[in-house]
Design a protein around this motif. Sequence first.
Motif, mmCIF file in Angstrom:
data_model
loop_
_atom_site.group_PDB
_atom_site.id
_atom_site.type_symbol
_atom_site.label_atom_id
_atom_site.label_comp_id
_atom_site.label_asym_id
_atom_site.label_seq_id
_atom_site.Cartn_x
_atom_site.Cartn_y
_atom_site.Cartn_z
ATOM 1 N N PRO A 219 10.238 -98.675 34.847
ATOM 2 C CA PRO A 219 9.848 -97.326 35.278
ATOM 3 C C PRO A 219 8.449 -96.916 34.849
ATOM 4 O O PRO A 219 7.889 -95.963 35.399
ATOM 5 N N PHE A 220 7.900 -97.590 33.869
ATOM 6 C CA PHE A 220 6.576 -97.214 33.379
ATOM 7 C C PHE A 220 5.493 -97.714 34.328
ATOM 8 O O PHE A 220 5.568 -98.839 34.835
ATOM 9 N N GLN A 221 4.499 -96.863 34.568
ATOM 10 C CA GLN A 221 3.435 -97.176 35.519
ATOM 11 C C GLN A 221 2.079 -97.039 34.838
ATOM 12 O O GLN A 221 1.429 -95.997 34.924
ATOM 13 N N PRO A 222 1.642 -98.087 34.125
ATOM 14 C CA PRO A 222 0.382 -97.984 33.383
ATOM 15 C C PRO A 222 -0.847 -98.168 34.263
ATOM 16 O O PRO A 222 -1.588 -99.142 34.169
ATOM 17 N N GLY A 223 -1.045 -97.243 35.167
ATOM 18 C CA GLY A 223 -2.224 -97.279 36.026
ATOM 19 C C GLY A 223 -2.716 -95.876 36.255
ATOM 20 O O GLY A 223 -1.937 -94.927 36.290
ATOM 21 N N TYR A 224 -4.016 -95.721 36.402
ATOM 22 C CA TYR A 224 -4.571 -94.392 36.635
ATOM 23 C C TYR A 224 -4.005 -93.811 37.923
ATOM 24 O O TYR A 224 -3.976 -94.462 38.964
ATOM 25 N N GLY A 225 -3.549 -92.559 37.853
ATOM 26 C CA GLY A 225 -3.088 -91.865 39.048
ATOM 27 C C GLY A 225 -1.609 -91.959 39.307
ATOM 28 O O GLY A 225 -1.078 -91.223 40.138
ATOM 29 N N GLU A 226 -0.905 -92.862 38.620
ATOM 30 C CA GLU A 226 0.523 -92.998 38.838
ATOM 31 C C GLU A 226 1.283 -91.875 38.130
ATOM 32 O O GLU A 226 0.904 -91.456 37.041
ATOM 33 N N ILE A 227 2.348 -91.390 38.766
ATOM 34 C CA ILE A 227 3.167 -90.368 38.135
ATOM 35 C C ILE A 227 4.109 -91.053 37.156
ATOM 36 O O ILE A 227 4.904 -91.906 37.546
ATOM 37 N N PRO A 228 4.041 -90.721 35.866
ATOM 38 C CA PRO A 228 4.898 -91.387 34.875
ATOM 39 C C PRO A 228 6.352 -90.992 35.067
ATOM 40 O O PRO A 228 6.653 -89.949 35.665
ATOM 41 N N PRO A 229 7.279 -91.793 34.553
ATOM 42 C CA PRO A 229 8.699 -91.466 34.712
ATOM 43 C C PRO A 229 9.075 -90.153 34.039
ATOM 44 O O PRO A 229 9.972 -89.448 34.503
ATOM 45 N N VAL A 230 8.412 -89.814 32.944
ATOM 46 C CA VAL A 230 8.620 -88.527 32.274
ATOM 47 C C VAL A 230 7.237 -87.902 32.072
ATOM 48 O O VAL A 230 6.437 -88.402 31.278
ATOM 49 N N LEU A 231 6.958 -86.847 32.808
ATOM 50 C CA LEU A 231 5.662 -86.178 32.716
ATOM 51 C C LEU A 231 5.728 -85.157 31.582
ATOM 52 O O LEU A 231 5.778 -83.949 31.796
ATOM 53 N N ALA A 232 5.741 -85.668 30.375
ATOM 54 C CA ALA A 232 5.963 -84.833 29.184
ATOM 55 C C ALA A 232 4.692 -84.089 28.797
ATOM 56 O O ALA A 232 3.581 -84.505 29.117
ATOM 57 N N GLY A 233 4.894 -82.976 28.079
ATOM 58 C CA GLY A 233 3.774 -82.240 27.530
ATOM 59 C C GLY A 233 3.062 -81.326 28.492
ATOM 60 O O GLY A 233 2.091 -80.660 28.122
ATOM 61 N N ARG A 234 3.536 -81.258 29.724
ATOM 62 C CA ARG A 234 2.871 -80.428 30.737
ATOM 63 C C ARG A 234 3.836 -79.389 31.307
ATOM 64 O O ARG A 234 3.643 -78.912 32.415
ATOM 65 N N ASP A 235 4.858 -79.045 30.542
ATOM 66 C CA ASP A 235 5.912 -78.179 31.080
ATOM 67 C C ASP A 235 5.386 -76.814 31.510
ATOM 68 O O ASP A 235 5.723 -76.320 32.588
ATOM 69 N N GLN A 236 4.572 -76.181 30.672
ATOM 70 C CA GLN A 236 4.044 -74.860 31.012
ATOM 71 C C GLN A 236 3.148 -74.943 32.241
ATOM 72 O O GLN A 236 3.204 -74.085 33.133
ATOM 73 N N LEU A 237 2.315 -75.990 32.312
ATOM 74 C CA LEU A 237 1.433 -76.156 33.465
ATOM 75 C C LEU A 237 2.234 -76.406 34.731
ATOM 76 O O LEU A 237 1.924 -75.850 35.800
ATOM 77 N N LYS A 238 3.278 -77.233 34.638
ATOM 78 C CA LYS A 238 4.110 -77.493 35.818
ATOM 79 C C LYS A 238 4.782 -76.215 36.296
ATOM 80 O O LYS A 238 4.930 -75.992 37.504
ATOM 81 N N LEU A 239 5.180 -75.361 35.358
ATOM 82 C CA LEU A 239 5.788 -74.085 35.731
ATOM 83 C C LEU A 239 4.786 -73.224 36.492
ATOM 84 O O LEU A 239 5.123 -72.606 37.519
ATOM 85 N N GLU A 240 3.541 -73.181 36.014
ATOM 86 C CA GLU A 240 2.512 -72.395 36.694
ATOM 87 C C GLU A 240 2.209 -72.955 38.077
ATOM 88 O O GLU A 240 2.020 -72.195 39.040
ATOM 89 N N LEU A 241 2.147 -74.268 38.190
ATOM 90 C CA LEU A 241 1.891 -74.887 39.492
ATOM 91 C C LEU A 241 3.048 -74.615 40.452
ATOM 92 O O LEU A 241 2.834 -74.316 41.640
ATOM 93 N N ARG A 242 4.263 -74.706 39.954
ATOM 94 C CA ARG A 242 5.432 -74.441 40.805
ATOM 95 C C ARG A 242 5.449 -72.976 41.263
ATOM 96 O O ARG A 242 5.764 -72.678 42.420
ATOM 97 N N ASP A 243 5.103 -72.063 40.361
ATOM 98 C CA ASP A 243 5.042 -70.648 40.732
ATOM 99 C C ASP A 243 4.001 -70.417 41.820
ATOM 100 O O ASP A 243 4.221 -69.632 42.757
ATOM 101 N N ARG A 244 2.866 -71.091 41.717
ATOM 102 C CA ARG A 244 1.828 -70.921 42.735
ATOM 103 C C ARG A 244 2.281 -71.501 44.076
ATOM 104 O O ARG A 244 1.967 -70.941 45.133
ATOM 105 N N ILE A 245 3.012 -72.603 44.030
ATOM 106 C CA ILE A 245 3.564 -73.166 45.271
ATOM 107 C C ILE A 245 4.524 -72.169 45.913
ATOM 108 O O ILE A 245 4.469 -71.910 47.129
#
Length: 496
Positions: A8-34
């Motif tokens: 599941p791990f994708q060690p390449g620039y631009g790939e979405i990791p299996p767990v996008l950790a540490g960005r929860d608040q930002l993801k919430l803001e992006l989802r709200d804007r969507i």
Amino acid sequence: MPTTKRNPFQPGYGEIPPVLAGRDQLKLELRDRIDATVERERHPTAIALVGPRGCGKTALLGWTAGKAKERKLPVIRLNKEDFAAVGDLELTLSDQVVSPNKSHDFSVEVKDPTGQLGSVRAGYKRETEYNPVERKQKLNKLMAAASTRGLVLLIDEAHDMPAEVGRVFYDSAQAAAQDHPIMLVIAGTPDLESVLGRSGATFAERMNTKRIGRLSWEDTSRALVEPFGGTATFDDLARGVVVRETQGYPHFIQHWGSALWNVLARKGATHVGHEEVKEARKAFDQACRELYHRRLHELDGEGMLVPVAEIAFRIGEGGTPSRRDFMAITRKMAYARDQREAEEKLLHTGFIWQEDIGNWQFGIPSLAAHVRREAVSMVLERLREENALLSFRRVRSHFKRAPLLPISCLEGNLRTVLKETGRETMVEKHLAAFSRMGLLVPDPDMSKGHVALMAPLLTEAVIEEADRAEAKPEMEPTQEPTLQTRHGPDDHAPGM
């Protein structure tokens, strides 16, 4: 052993990791804007994702695109190939609006309310025939047409957008977003804010900047362990070792996770302990060496090897960068450009950057140690290729005559000193070589004719390395190296 066949791990620039950790608040803001865009709310303020490469900016753009498509929103993604010039940008947007079903999940074809959009490409004129007002009007129409049902517009590598393109595009995007539900997210390296400021677009003053850097210990542990699910367990000590060695850098987390997954799959094991970490480290170290090699030669190609190496020596082993280090180097770099452009160029490398106010850090952990080591060898080799090592020794000695290394000296004095070597015909050639390598630069603080030693600490390290090499006794021609003197690619593992 992991039950999932695919790693599941994708060690390449631009790939979405299996767990996008540490960005929860930002993801919430992006989802709200969507959600707001779906509900046709207008938000002209753009979101800017700023940080070094390998920290997950492109992955966040991909995550945003996926969430937008789930809500049936049209998505347009652009990168540097799409905005090299205003004409390129117009053609790209018109193609995606007129023929949206090609790749962007528009469910219906969107037409220009004027009824003329379909002829955009056919009527395309050379860029020199457009004036700024016409360009802005054209882009306004394109974005208005694309956003009849809402639009998510994602710009990757925005730091590469030329100033003249950014001036037109961003003001146009902001104007269109005043009347249409457009969600604009841009991503770029730490110089993005400077690039936008140079474009003169008023957009730059209003954007919502999110700095994307390293992860906390807890988030790093999540990103490493959770993708294994319930198929593997971690020894606490082993997990701590790996989390520490990733240094919170998302790109390293993916490499470590991938290496550990492969070790478990190969051994048919279900537990990560000391031996598994030891085996996985071989793959991780190799990935680090390859990354460091690419970045070092990229710095060299951009003429940034010497100033970046000087920063690495200035900070020292185990040190952390500061604005003082940053300013000390960019002041010298400003010989050929103004201070802002020098700062922009150094920030673009991502070698050091300001994650938040007053908090400077390395963009890629442990790269500094590699730069300190390899830059010395590269500079010394080039001096030898130019047959200029003796001349460089004299230059270094001349600068050291004053207490502490002087800031500058007259170039004419250097010529006199170098002529004392008895090789007058080589003086101009060697001075040109030192300038080309970035070792000597015109002093930005002095009158014409003064030059500065760009990297005094690197210079000392180069001379010391040359002294050590000359002090080594030469091996007899018939003597074969012993096993102890053989060196393989694993002898210099990355400093972690």
